[in-house]
Scaffold this motif. Sequence first.
Motif, PDB file in Angstrom:
ATOM      1  N   ARG A   1       0.831  -1.215   0.000  1.00 17.41           N
ATOM      2  CA  ARG A   1       0.000   0.000   0.000  1.00 17.41           C
ATOM      3  C   ARG A   1       0.858   1.254   0.000  1.00 17.41           C
ATOM      4  O   ARG A   1       0.520   2.259  -0.644  1.00 17.41           O
ATOM      5  CB  ARG A   1      -0.923  -0.023   1.214  1.00 17.41           C
TER       6      ARG A   1
ATOM      7  N   GLY B   1       1.935   2.240  -3.309  1.00 18.93           N
ATOM      8  CA  GLY B   1       0.883   2.749  -4.182  1.00 18.93           C
ATOM      9  C   GLY B   1      -0.066   1.707  -4.735  1.00 18.93           C
ATOM     10  O   GLY B   1      -0.880   2.019  -5.611  1.00 18.93           O
ATOM     11  N   ALA B   2       0.020   0.465  -4.260  1.00 15.59           N
ATOM     12  CA  ALA B   2      -0.873  -0.582  -4.760  1.00 15.59           C
ATOM     13  C   ALA B   2      -2.281  -0.365  -4.220  1.00 15.59           C
ATOM     14  O   ALA B   2      -2.471  -0.081  -3.036  1.00 15.59           O
ATOM     15  CB  ALA B   2      -0.358  -1.959  -4.333  1.00 15.59           C
ATOM     16  N   ASN B   3      -3.256  -0.486  -5.114  1.00 12.65           N
ATOM     17  CA  ASN B   3      -4.648  -0.400  -4.677  1.00 12.65           C
ATOM     18  C   ASN B   3      -5.100  -1.761  -4.151  1.00 12.65           C
ATOM     19  O   ASN B   3      -4.304  -2.696  -4.022  1.00 12.65           O
ATOM     20  CB  ASN B   3      -5.542   0.071  -5.826  1.00 12.65           C
ATOM     21  N   ARG B   4      -6.389  -1.890  -3.862  1.00 11.12           N
ATOM     22  CA  ARG B   4      -6.888  -3.144  -3.290  1.00 11.12           C
ATOM     23  C   ARG B   4      -6.657  -4.316  -4.230  1.00 11.12           C
ATOM     24  O   ARG B   4      -6.279  -5.411  -3.800  1.00 11.12           O
ATOM     25  CB  ARG B   4      -8.381  -2.995  -2.965  1.00 11.12           C
ATOM     26  N   TRP B   5      -6.910  -4.109  -5.536  1.00 17.83           N
ATOM     27  CA  TRP B   5      -6.685  -5.174  -6.508  1.00 17.83           C
ATOM     28  C   TRP B   5      -5.204  -5.532  -6.596  1.00 17.83           C
ATOM     29  O   TRP B   5      -4.838  -6.702  -6.721  1.00 17.83           O
ATOM     30  CB  TRP B   5      -7.218  -4.751  -7.870  1.00 17.83           C
ATOM     31  N   GLY B   6      -4.344  -4.533  -6.544  1.00 13.65           N
ATOM     32  CA  GLY B   6      -2.910  -4.793  -6.602  1.00 13.65           C
ATOM     33  C   GLY B   6      -2.421  -5.600  -5.406  1.00 13.65           C
ATOM     34  O   GLY B   6      -1.594  -6.514  -5.552  1.00 13.65           O
ATOM     35  N   VAL B   7      -2.928  -5.274  -4.220  1.00 10.71           N
ATOM     36  CA  VAL B   7      -2.564  -6.040  -3.027  1.00 10.71           C
ATOM     37  C   VAL B   7      -3.043  -7.477  -3.150  1.00 10.71           C
ATOM     38  O   VAL B   7      -2.330  -8.423  -2.824  1.00 10.71           O
ATOM     39  CB  VAL B   7      -3.162  -5.374  -1.768  1.00 10.71           C
TER      40      VAL B   7
END
Length: 307
Positions: free
Chosen positions: A208, A211-217
């Motif tokens: 996070r 810069g990762a969003n929820r989908w990226g996480v």
Amino acid sequence: MASVVGTFTVDPRSRAAARRRRRGEGATGWVFVSPSVLLILGLSVVPVLWSLLLSFQVNDLVSPSEWVGLANYKALLKDPSFGSAVSHTVVYAALYVPLSVVAGLAIAIALDRKIALIGLYRTLVFVPFVVSAAAQGVLFSFVLDPEFGAANSVLHKLGLPAQGFFSDPGQALYLLVAISLWSGTGFCVIVYLAGLQGVSSDLVEAARIDGANRWGVLRHVTLPALTPVTIFLLLFQTINALQVFDLVFVTTKGGPLGSTTVIVYFIWEKAFKTFTAGYSAAAAYTLAVALLVIGVALQVYRRRVAR
């Protein structure tokens, strides 16, 4: 004991006594476990070996058997009924396994949070899994009865045409998949919830911060961490799907027109309806080999992913 150059030598009589004591303890242990060993041999190992020999024979469970070698296995390859049972089982597994795993993951992620009554929600999701397949079959046989079932009554009130459900060859197998999803997804949810507790919160926080969003996480942290859990569930659900029997037996008995005859029901039918036990044993070992191949393939894949 006698002292020799600063060391001690053990009296040979003490050594012999210790060996006798160890033998006595080992014999006592075997006495205690022997009932369980005999039970396992009698109910597992012996039947497995006997059915293997049976698969090479013509046997009707009454008259003397006749050794035919690989004839039963060759006949399976040419039997259209067995081919249909295999295709129905493959369709069932191809729908049930990925849908149950994906739905289980989605629900587990939705329930992996601290909200009011979260324990109740998790319990409600898991409850269908503990209901036996026989009970599920009886329940849905009443609900989906073409003439007196609640489902067609609701459709009638909505102005929609009545459905054949289990009496319709085009619907029966997919209804079995839906019922299995209703009951089997809960197991995937609980296993995934346990797996989610092992996902490192430090990795999630680092993603996070980057810069990762929820989908990226989910894609780069959660799913890779859950890979061993996913492989286990794929194997477990595949085995269950290929061995489905009781739900079919209670609801459709392989019908209508053989549209829900799966491999295990085919094996039961050949053994206890047509009394071709040798042929049935050959089909059972064909299924066992298929399960073994799938299990080994998934284990090899898991080890490669782990490396």
